[in-house]
Design a protein around this motif. Structure first.
Motif, short mmCIF file in Angstrom:
data_model
loop_
_atom_site.label_atom_id
_atom_site.label_comp_id
_atom_site.label_asym_id
_atom_site.label_seq_id
_atom_site.Cartn_x
_atom_site.Cartn_y
_atom_site.Cartn_z
N SER A 94 0.85 -1.19 0.00
CA SER A 94 0.00 0.00 0.00
C SER A 94 0.89 1.25 0.00
O SER A 94 1.91 1.30 0.69
CB SER A 94 -0.89 -0.01 1.24
N VAL A 95 0.49 2.27 -0.75
CA VAL A 95 1.24 3.54 -0.73
C VAL A 95 1.22 4.12 0.69
O VAL A 95 2.18 4.77 1.11
CB VAL A 95 0.67 4.53 -1.77
N ASP A 96 0.18 3.83 1.46
CA ASP A 96 0.13 4.28 2.86
C ASP A 96 1.36 3.82 3.63
O ASP A 96 1.91 4.57 4.46
CB ASP A 96 -1.11 3.72 3.57
N THR A 97 1.78 2.59 3.40
CA THR A 97 2.93 2.03 4.11
C THR A 97 4.20 2.81 3.78
O THR A 97 5.02 3.10 4.66
CB THR A 97 3.11 0.54 3.73
N LEU A 98 4.38 3.17 2.50
CA LEU A 98 5.56 3.94 2.09
C LEU A 98 5.51 5.34 2.71
O LEU A 98 6.52 5.85 3.19
CB LEU A 98 5.63 4.04 0.57
N LEU A 99 4.33 5.95 2.73
CA LEU A 99 4.21 7.32 3.26
C LEU A 99 4.37 7.35 4.78
O LEU A 99 4.89 8.32 5.32
CB LEU A 99 2.85 7.91 2.86
N GLU A 100 3.97 6.28 5.45
CA GLU A 100 4.16 6.19 6.90
C GLU A 100 5.65 6.30 7.24
O GLU A 100 6.02 6.91 8.24
CB GLU A 100 3.68 4.83 7.40
N ALA A 101 6.48 5.69 6.42
CA ALA A 101 7.92 5.72 6.66
C ALA A 101 8.52 7.08 6.28
O ALA A 101 9.38 7.61 6.98
CB ALA A 101 8.61 4.61 5.88
N ALA A 102 8.07 7.65 5.17
CA ALA A 102 8.67 8.90 4.67
C ALA A 102 8.08 10.12 5.38
O ALA A 102 8.71 11.18 5.43
CB ALA A 102 8.47 9.02 3.17
N ARG A 103 6.89 10.00 5.90
CA ARG A 103 6.22 11.06 6.68
C ARG A 103 6.09 12.39 5.93
O ARG A 103 6.93 13.30 6.06
CB ARG A 103 6.93 11.26 8.02
N PRO A 104 5.02 12.53 5.15
CA PRO A 104 4.76 13.79 4.44
C PRO A 104 4.68 14.95 5.43
O PRO A 104 4.15 14.80 6.52
CB PRO A 104 3.39 13.55 3.80
N THR A 105 5.23 16.10 5.05
CA THR A 105 5.12 17.29 5.89
C THR A 105 3.71 17.87 5.72
O THR A 105 3.02 17.56 4.73
CB THR A 105 6.19 18.32 5.49
#
Ligand SMILES: Nc1nc2c(c(=O)[nH]1)N[C@H]1C(S)=C(S)[C@@H](COP(=O)(O)O)O[C@H]1N2
Ligand SMILES: [Mo]
Length: 202
Positions: A94-105
Protein backbone atom coordinates in the motif's frame (compact mmCIF):
# COMPACT_ATOMS: atom_id res chain seq x y z
CA UNK A 1 -47.90 2.16 -9.01
CA UNK A 2 -46.62 -0.09 -11.80
CA UNK A 3 -44.71 1.67 -14.59
CA UNK A 4 -46.58 1.44 -17.90
CA UNK A 5 -43.59 0.21 -19.93
CA UNK A 6 -42.09 -2.05 -17.29
CA UNK A 7 -42.51 -5.29 -19.21
CA UNK A 8 -40.91 -3.82 -22.31
CA UNK A 9 -37.93 -2.19 -20.51
CA UNK A 10 -37.47 -5.27 -18.35
CA UNK A 11 -36.29 -7.21 -21.39
CA UNK A 12 -33.45 -4.74 -22.02
CA UNK A 13 -30.07 -5.81 -20.71
CA UNK A 14 -29.27 -4.01 -17.45
CA UNK A 15 -26.16 -1.86 -17.57
CA UNK A 16 -23.48 -3.18 -15.21
CA UNK A 17 -23.46 -0.80 -12.23
CA UNK A 18 -19.68 -1.31 -11.89
CA UNK A 19 -19.21 0.42 -15.26
CA UNK A 20 -18.59 4.21 -15.07
CA UNK A 21 -20.29 6.43 -17.69
CA UNK A 22 -18.93 6.09 -21.23
CA UNK A 23 -16.98 2.89 -20.46
CA UNK A 24 -17.35 -0.64 -21.88
CA UNK A 25 -16.39 -3.99 -20.41
CA UNK A 26 -13.21 -5.27 -22.10
CA UNK A 27 -13.85 -8.75 -20.70
CA UNK A 28 -10.77 -10.94 -20.49
CA UNK A 29 -8.72 -8.56 -22.63
CA UNK A 30 -6.13 -6.28 -21.06
CA UNK A 31 -5.06 -3.69 -23.67
CA UNK A 32 -1.49 -2.33 -23.49
CA UNK A 33 -1.16 1.48 -23.63
CA UNK A 34 2.38 2.82 -23.52
CA UNK A 35 3.68 6.16 -24.78
CA UNK A 36 7.36 5.19 -24.57
CA UNK A 37 9.36 2.10 -25.55
CA UNK A 38 8.91 -0.71 -23.03
CA UNK A 39 11.99 -0.73 -20.77
CA UNK A 40 13.69 -3.84 -19.44
CA UNK A 41 14.21 -3.28 -15.72
CA UNK A 42 15.60 -6.09 -13.61
CA UNK A 43 14.28 -6.37 -10.05
CA UNK A 44 17.88 -6.01 -8.81
CA UNK A 45 18.22 -2.52 -10.28
CA UNK A 46 14.65 -1.38 -9.50
CA UNK A 47 13.98 0.77 -6.44
CA UNK A 48 11.23 3.08 -5.24
CA UNK A 49 11.94 6.45 -3.65
CA UNK A 50 9.53 8.68 -1.74
CA UNK A 51 10.88 12.23 -1.59
CA UNK A 52 9.91 15.91 -1.85
CA UNK A 53 7.78 17.32 0.97
CA UNK A 54 8.56 14.51 3.44
CA UNK A 55 10.48 14.40 6.70
CA UNK A 56 12.46 11.29 5.78
CA UNK A 57 13.13 10.77 2.07
CA UNK A 58 13.28 6.97 1.73
CA UNK A 59 14.33 4.47 -0.94
CA UNK A 60 13.41 0.77 -0.92
CA UNK A 61 15.14 -1.88 -2.99
CA UNK A 62 13.19 -4.82 -4.46
CA UNK A 63 14.00 -6.98 -1.40
CA UNK A 64 13.23 -4.20 1.06
CA UNK A 65 9.90 -3.46 -0.62
CA UNK A 66 8.98 -7.16 -0.47
CA UNK A 67 9.59 -7.21 3.29
CA UNK A 68 6.90 -4.54 3.78
CA UNK A 69 3.37 -5.72 4.66
CA UNK A 70 1.74 -7.24 1.57
CA UNK A 71 -1.41 -5.55 0.33
CA UNK A 72 -3.81 -6.62 -2.43
CA UNK A 73 -6.38 -5.03 -4.70
CA UNK A 74 -9.22 -6.94 -6.30
CA UNK A 75 -11.59 -5.05 -8.53
CA UNK A 76 -11.98 -2.93 -11.63
CA UNK A 77 -9.62 -0.69 -13.61
CA UNK A 78 -10.79 2.02 -16.04
CA UNK A 79 -8.86 3.48 -18.99
CA UNK A 80 -9.79 6.89 -20.41
CA UNK A 81 -9.88 5.28 -23.89
CA UNK A 82 -13.18 3.74 -22.60
CA UNK A 83 -12.25 0.17 -21.70
CA UNK A 84 -12.82 -1.09 -18.19
CA UNK A 85 -11.67 -4.42 -16.83
CA UNK A 86 -13.35 -6.15 -13.88
CA UNK A 87 -12.02 -8.62 -11.32
CA UNK A 88 -8.35 -7.70 -11.62
CA UNK A 89 -6.08 -8.93 -8.84
CA UNK A 90 -2.89 -7.06 -7.98
CA UNK A 91 -0.51 -7.43 -5.02
CA UNK A 92 2.33 -5.35 -3.65
CA UNK A 93 2.44 -2.73 -0.94
CA UNK A 94 0.00 0.00 0.00
CA UNK A 95 1.24 3.54 -0.73
CA UNK A 96 0.13 4.28 2.86
CA UNK A 97 2.93 2.03 4.11
CA UNK A 98 5.56 3.94 2.09
CA UNK A 99 4.21 7.32 3.26
CA UNK A 100 4.16 6.19 6.90
CA UNK A 101 7.92 5.72 6.66
CA UNK A 102 8.67 8.90 4.67
CA UNK A 103 6.22 11.06 6.68
CA UNK A 104 4.76 13.79 4.44
CA UNK A 105 5.12 17.29 5.89
CA UNK A 106 1.86 19.20 6.62
CA UNK A 107 2.27 21.26 3.43
CA UNK A 108 2.29 18.17 1.16
CA UNK A 109 -0.93 18.09 -0.89
CA UNK A 110 -0.02 16.51 -4.24
CA UNK A 111 2.13 13.69 -5.57
CA UNK A 112 4.10 13.33 -8.79
CA UNK A 113 4.64 9.71 -9.75
CA UNK A 114 7.67 9.20 -11.99
CA UNK A 115 8.56 6.12 -13.99
CA UNK A 116 12.05 4.85 -14.64
CA UNK A 117 11.34 5.85 -18.29
CA UNK A 118 10.57 9.48 -17.41
CA UNK A 119 6.76 9.16 -17.69
CA UNK A 120 5.07 11.29 -15.02
CA UNK A 121 1.56 11.70 -13.64
CA UNK A 122 0.25 13.97 -10.89
CA UNK A 123 -2.25 13.06 -8.18
CA UNK A 124 -3.85 14.73 -5.17
CA UNK A 125 -2.29 13.24 -2.00
CA UNK A 126 -5.80 12.24 -0.83
CA UNK A 127 -6.09 9.93 -3.85
CA UNK A 128 -3.08 7.83 -2.86
CA UNK A 129 -3.83 7.60 0.90
CA UNK A 130 -6.48 5.73 2.88
CA UNK A 131 -6.04 2.36 1.15
CA UNK A 132 -6.72 3.65 -2.38
CA UNK A 133 -3.30 3.23 -4.04
CA UNK A 134 -0.63 0.53 -4.30
CA UNK A 135 2.82 -0.09 -5.67
CA UNK A 136 2.34 -3.55 -7.22
CA UNK A 137 4.55 -6.33 -8.60
CA UNK A 138 2.05 -9.19 -8.86
CA UNK A 139 -0.89 -9.74 -11.19
CA UNK A 140 -3.22 -12.75 -10.96
CA UNK A 141 -0.79 -14.56 -8.70
CA UNK A 142 2.22 -14.15 -11.02
CA UNK A 143 4.84 -11.48 -11.68
CA UNK A 144 3.45 -8.28 -13.23
CA UNK A 145 4.10 -8.60 -17.01
CA UNK A 146 6.70 -6.13 -18.33
CA UNK A 147 4.30 -4.58 -20.90
CA UNK A 148 1.93 -3.82 -18.01
CA UNK A 149 4.64 -2.07 -16.00
CA UNK A 150 6.66 -4.96 -14.58
CA UNK A 151 8.55 -5.35 -12.45
CA UNK A 152 6.61 -2.66 -10.53
CA UNK A 153 3.86 -0.15 -11.30
CA UNK A 154 1.68 2.27 -9.43
CA UNK A 155 -1.99 1.25 -9.11
CA UNK A 156 -4.65 3.87 -8.41
CA UNK A 157 -7.74 1.97 -9.55
CA UNK A 158 -10.41 4.51 -8.54
CA UNK A 159 -8.96 6.99 -11.09
CA UNK A 160 -8.45 6.60 -14.85
CA UNK A 161 -5.59 4.22 -15.51
CA UNK A 162 -3.14 6.80 -16.92
CA UNK A 163 -2.59 7.74 -13.24
CA UNK A 164 -1.22 4.23 -12.64
CA UNK A 165 2.36 4.85 -13.79
CA UNK A 166 4.06 1.73 -15.16
CA UNK A 167 7.70 1.05 -14.13
CA UNK A 168 7.21 3.50 -11.25
CA UNK A 169 10.36 4.45 -9.35
CA UNK A 170 9.58 7.70 -7.53
CA UNK A 171 6.75 9.38 -5.64
CA UNK A 172 7.50 13.05 -5.01
CA UNK A 173 5.29 14.93 -2.57
CA UNK A 174 4.54 18.50 -3.56
CA UNK A 175 2.94 21.58 -2.06
CA UNK A 176 1.27 22.61 -5.32
CA UNK A 177 -0.13 20.59 -8.21
CA UNK A 178 1.96 20.25 -11.36
CA UNK A 179 0.83 18.52 -14.54
CA UNK A 180 2.41 15.19 -15.52
CA UNK A 181 2.89 13.82 -19.04
CA UNK A 182 -0.74 13.32 -20.16
CA UNK A 183 -1.98 16.18 -18.00
CA UNK A 184 0.31 18.55 -19.98
CA UNK A 185 -1.29 17.08 -23.09
CA UNK A 186 -4.86 17.94 -22.08
CA UNK A 187 -5.86 15.17 -19.70
CA UNK A 188 -7.58 16.00 -16.42
CA UNK A 189 -5.53 16.68 -13.27
CA UNK A 190 -7.64 14.29 -11.17
CA UNK A 191 -9.30 11.82 -13.59
CA UNK A 192 -12.27 10.41 -11.67
CA UNK A 193 -14.05 7.99 -14.04
CA UNK A 194 -17.38 8.34 -12.17
CA UNK A 195 -17.34 12.07 -12.94
CA UNK A 196 -15.96 11.49 -16.44
CA UNK A 197 -12.98 13.75 -15.74
CA UNK A 198 -11.23 12.83 -18.98
CA UNK A 199 -9.86 16.18 -20.17
CA UNK A 200 -8.91 19.50 -18.59
CA UNK A 201 -12.15 21.38 -17.91
CA UNK A 202 -14.37 18.25 -17.55
N1 LIG B 1 5.24 4.62 -17.79
C1 LIG B 1 4.02 4.66 -18.31
N2 LIG B 1 2.96 4.40 -17.53
C2 LIG B 1 1.73 4.44 -18.04
C3 LIG B 1 1.49 4.75 -19.39
C4 LIG B 1 2.61 5.05 -20.19
O1 LIG B 1 2.51 5.36 -21.38
N3 LIG B 1 3.86 4.97 -19.63
N4 LIG B 1 0.22 4.80 -19.89
C5 LIG B 1 -0.86 5.00 -18.93
C6 LIG B 1 -2.13 4.74 -19.54
S1 LIG B 1 -2.77 5.92 -20.56
C7 LIG B 1 -2.85 3.64 -19.25
S2 LIG B 1 -4.44 3.40 -19.78
C8 LIG B 1 -2.25 2.54 -18.46
C9 LIG B 1 -2.22 1.32 -19.32
O2 LIG B 1 -1.73 0.24 -18.58
P1 LIG B 1 -1.67 -1.16 -19.30
O3 LIG B 1 -0.83 -1.00 -20.53
O4 LIG B 1 -1.12 -2.08 -18.29
O5 LIG B 1 -3.10 -1.48 -19.65
O6 LIG B 1 -0.92 2.81 -18.03
C10 LIG B 1 -0.67 4.13 -17.69
N5 LIG B 1 0.68 4.17 -17.21
MO1 LIG C 1 -5.07 5.25 -20.82
Amino acid sequence: MPGPTRGFLGRRRERDTRLPPGQYDAGREWPVLTAEPTPRISPETWSITVDGRVETPTTWSWDEAHRLPRSEYRGAIHCVTTWSKFDTWFAGVSVDTLLEAARPTPDAHFVMATSKTGYTTNLPLEDVTGGKAWVVWEYDGGPLPVEHGGPVRLLVPHLYFWKSAKWVSRLTLMQRDQPGFWEQNGYHDRGDPWREQRYQGD
